[in-house]
Motif scaffolding. Structure first.
Motif, PDB file in Angstrom:
ATOM      1  N   ARG A  38      -3.059  71.094  40.112  1.00  0.00           N
ATOM      2  CA  ARG A  38      -2.928  70.668  38.769  1.00  0.00           C
ATOM      3  C   ARG A  38      -2.387  71.854  37.883  1.00  0.00           C
ATOM      4  O   ARG A  38      -3.023  72.829  37.908  1.00  0.00           O
ATOM      5  CB  ARG A  38      -4.234  70.279  37.938  1.00  0.00           C
ATOM      6  CG  ARG A  38      -3.819  69.793  36.526  1.00  0.00           C
ATOM      7  CD  ARG A  38      -5.065  68.744  36.078  1.00  0.00           C
ATOM      8  NE  ARG A  38      -4.540  68.293  34.613  1.00  0.00           N
ATOM      9  CZ  ARG A  38      -3.879  67.245  34.422  1.00  0.00           C
ATOM     10  NH1 ARG A  38      -3.375  66.792  35.644  1.00  0.00           N
ATOM     11  NH2 ARG A  38      -3.609  66.784  33.248  1.00  0.00           N
ATOM     12  N   TRP A  42       2.017  71.214  32.049  1.00  0.00           N
ATOM     13  CA  TRP A  42       2.983  70.129  32.571  1.00  0.00           C
ATOM     14  C   TRP A  42       4.046  70.479  31.669  1.00  0.00           C
ATOM     15  O   TRP A  42       4.143  70.812  30.306  1.00  0.00           O
ATOM     16  CB  TRP A  42       2.370  68.476  32.493  1.00  0.00           C
ATOM     17  CG  TRP A  42       1.562  68.536  33.418  1.00  0.00           C
ATOM     18  CD1 TRP A  42       0.095  68.280  33.230  1.00  0.00           C
ATOM     19  CD2 TRP A  42       1.719  68.073  34.868  1.00  0.00           C
ATOM     20  NE1 TRP A  42      -0.413  67.803  34.454  1.00  0.00           N
ATOM     21  CE2 TRP A  42       0.521  67.699  35.394  1.00  0.00           C
ATOM     22  CE3 TRP A  42       3.043  67.885  35.520  1.00  0.00           C
ATOM     23  CZ2 TRP A  42       0.613  67.334  36.767  1.00  0.00           C
ATOM     24  CZ3 TRP A  42       2.865  67.780  36.701  1.00  0.00           C
ATOM     25  CH2 TRP A  42       1.814  67.335  37.476  1.00  0.00           C
ATOM     26  N   TRP A  45       7.851  66.232  28.479  1.00  0.00           N
ATOM     27  CA  TRP A  45       8.973  65.388  29.036  1.00  0.00           C
ATOM     28  C   TRP A  45       9.835  65.038  28.127  1.00  0.00           C
ATOM     29  O   TRP A  45      11.201  64.877  28.671  1.00  0.00           O
ATOM     30  CB  TRP A  45       8.223  64.244  29.715  1.00  0.00           C
ATOM     31  CG  TRP A  45       7.284  64.534  30.975  1.00  0.00           C
ATOM     32  CD1 TRP A  45       5.876  64.336  31.074  1.00  0.00           C
ATOM     33  CD2 TRP A  45       7.723  65.181  32.112  1.00  0.00           C
ATOM     34  NE1 TRP A  45       5.463  64.893  32.323  1.00  0.00           N
ATOM     35  CE2 TRP A  45       6.622  65.114  32.879  1.00  0.00           C
ATOM     36  CE3 TRP A  45       8.966  65.368  32.896  1.00  0.00           C
ATOM     37  CZ2 TRP A  45       6.621  65.785  34.276  1.00  0.00           C
ATOM     38  CZ3 TRP A  45       8.885  66.005  34.025  1.00  0.00           C
ATOM     39  CH2 TRP A  45       7.796  66.292  34.655  1.00  0.00           C
ATOM     40  N   ALA A  61       3.059  64.406  42.093  1.00  0.00           N
ATOM     41  CA  ALA A  61       2.903  64.876  40.834  1.00  0.00           C
ATOM     42  C   ALA A  61       3.747  64.127  39.793  1.00  0.00           C
ATOM     43  O   ALA A  61       3.256  64.266  38.776  1.00  0.00           O
ATOM     44  CB  ALA A  61       3.440  66.553  40.954  1.00  0.00           C
ATOM     45  N   GLY A  65       1.562  63.818  36.699  1.00  0.00           N
ATOM     46  CA  GLY A  65       2.022  64.551  35.490  1.00  0.00           C
ATOM     47  C   GLY A  65       2.424  63.607  34.513  1.00  0.00           C
ATOM     48  O   GLY A  65       3.251  64.020  33.376  1.00  0.00           O
ATOM     49  N   LEU A 120       9.634  70.702  40.448  1.00  0.00           N
ATOM     50  CA  LEU A 120       8.169  70.217  40.885  1.00  0.00           C
ATOM     51  C   LEU A 120       8.163  70.707  42.334  1.00  0.00           C
ATOM     52  O   LEU A 120       9.021  70.488  43.103  1.00  0.00           O
ATOM     53  CB  LEU A 120       8.006  68.968  40.941  1.00  0.00           C
ATOM     54  CG  LEU A 120       8.006  68.183  39.664  1.00  0.00           C
ATOM     55  CD1 LEU A 120       7.483  66.748  39.830  1.00  0.00           C
ATOM     56  CD2 LEU A 120       7.196  68.823  38.236  1.00  0.00           C
ATOM     57  N   VAL A 143       7.404  74.173  37.845  1.00  0.00           N
ATOM     58  CA  VAL A 143       5.879  73.908  37.888  1.00  0.00           C
ATOM     59  C   VAL A 143       5.587  73.380  39.200  1.00  0.00           C
ATOM     60  O   VAL A 143       5.960  72.719  40.139  1.00  0.00           O
ATOM     61  CB  VAL A 143       5.807  72.491  37.109  1.00  0.00           C
ATOM     62  CG1 VAL A 143       4.498  71.931  36.958  1.00  0.00           C
ATOM     63  CG2 VAL A 143       6.720  72.503  35.997  1.00  0.00           C
ATOM     64  N   VAL A 145       3.153  72.351  41.925  1.00  0.00           N
ATOM     65  CA  VAL A 145       2.250  71.186  41.940  1.00  0.00           C
ATOM     66  C   VAL A 145       1.311  70.934  43.283  1.00  0.00           C
ATOM     67  O   VAL A 145       0.716  70.062  43.404  1.00  0.00           O
ATOM     68  CB  VAL A 145       3.047  69.882  41.648  1.00  0.00           C
ATOM     69  CG1 VAL A 145       3.753  69.994  40.257  1.00  0.00           C
ATOM     70  CG2 VAL A 145       4.105  69.722  42.663  1.00  0.00           C
TER      71      VAL A 145
END
Length: 191
Positions: A38, A42, A45, A61, A65, A120, A143, A145
């Motif tokens: 995790r 995040w 978006w 993810a 996420g 990701l 990110v 993940v």
């Protein structure tokens, strides 16, 4: 022909099936185990205009996420694209053969000129995609993940096959896997 397959378990099983379909044999000895993690943060978006994925290991993810299914996804590999679509994300904007090719295509895509993309990825990765994005001035949020945890041992079947010279080749998929294999081989043969 019998090959030693060192990929993580799920991918190793897929590789074994593909080999068997061609009449070859395989011995599984995964040197990496994929763990989903995790991220600390995040992406927001609402501020993201696309998602970059270079490995199928990052796909869980998307839903974990809460990534919107409407966002365009830029990915590496046809199998990765198919797995993304199977996870319910149908807006595959671009599929490239390599991360470098993906980065070059992204740099040439006018819709990404003023974009902010989420990349990701895993903890251990090559830096080429991020370097390309920086050179192309494409804003991005990396990110992490998943992580690939290394194993320093081979399975009993792999050890037996190697000692008995029943393995004709070893499938290694990254420099890290090659390093782990050499270490695992040395440790396994000592015992």
């Amino acid at each position: 022909m019998q090959l030693l397959i060192t990929r993580p378990a799920i991918q190793a099983a897929e590789t074994l099936s593909a080999l068997q379909a061609r009449g070859w044999q395989g011995v599984l000895s995964p040197l990496l185990e994929i763990e989903q993690i995790r991220p600390d943060r995040w992406p927001d978006w609402a501020q993201i205009t696309g998602i970059l994925i270079t490995s199928r290991n990052a796909i869980p993810a998307l839903s974990a996420g809460s990534a919107p299914t409407s966002l365009p996804i830029y990915c590496v590999g046809g199998r990765t694209a198919a797995a993304i679509e199977a996870a319910g994300y149908k807006n595959i904007a671009m599929t490239a053969a390599t991360a470098a090719e993906l980065a070059e295509q992204c740099a040439e895509t006018s819709s990404l000129t003023d974009a902010r993309v989420a990349y990701l990825c895993g903890e251990n990765r090559r830096s080429e995609l991020e370097e390309y994005l920086n050179r192309a001035a494409i804003a991005h949020q990396t990110v992490e993940v998943y992580r690939a945890v290394g194993h320093d041992h081979l399975t009993d079947a792999a050890c037996t096959g190697l000692v008995d010279q029943q393995i004709d080749g070893v499938l290694l998929y990254s420099p890290r896997s090659a390093t782990l294999f050499v270490k695992a081989l040395a440790l396994s043969l000592i015992h």
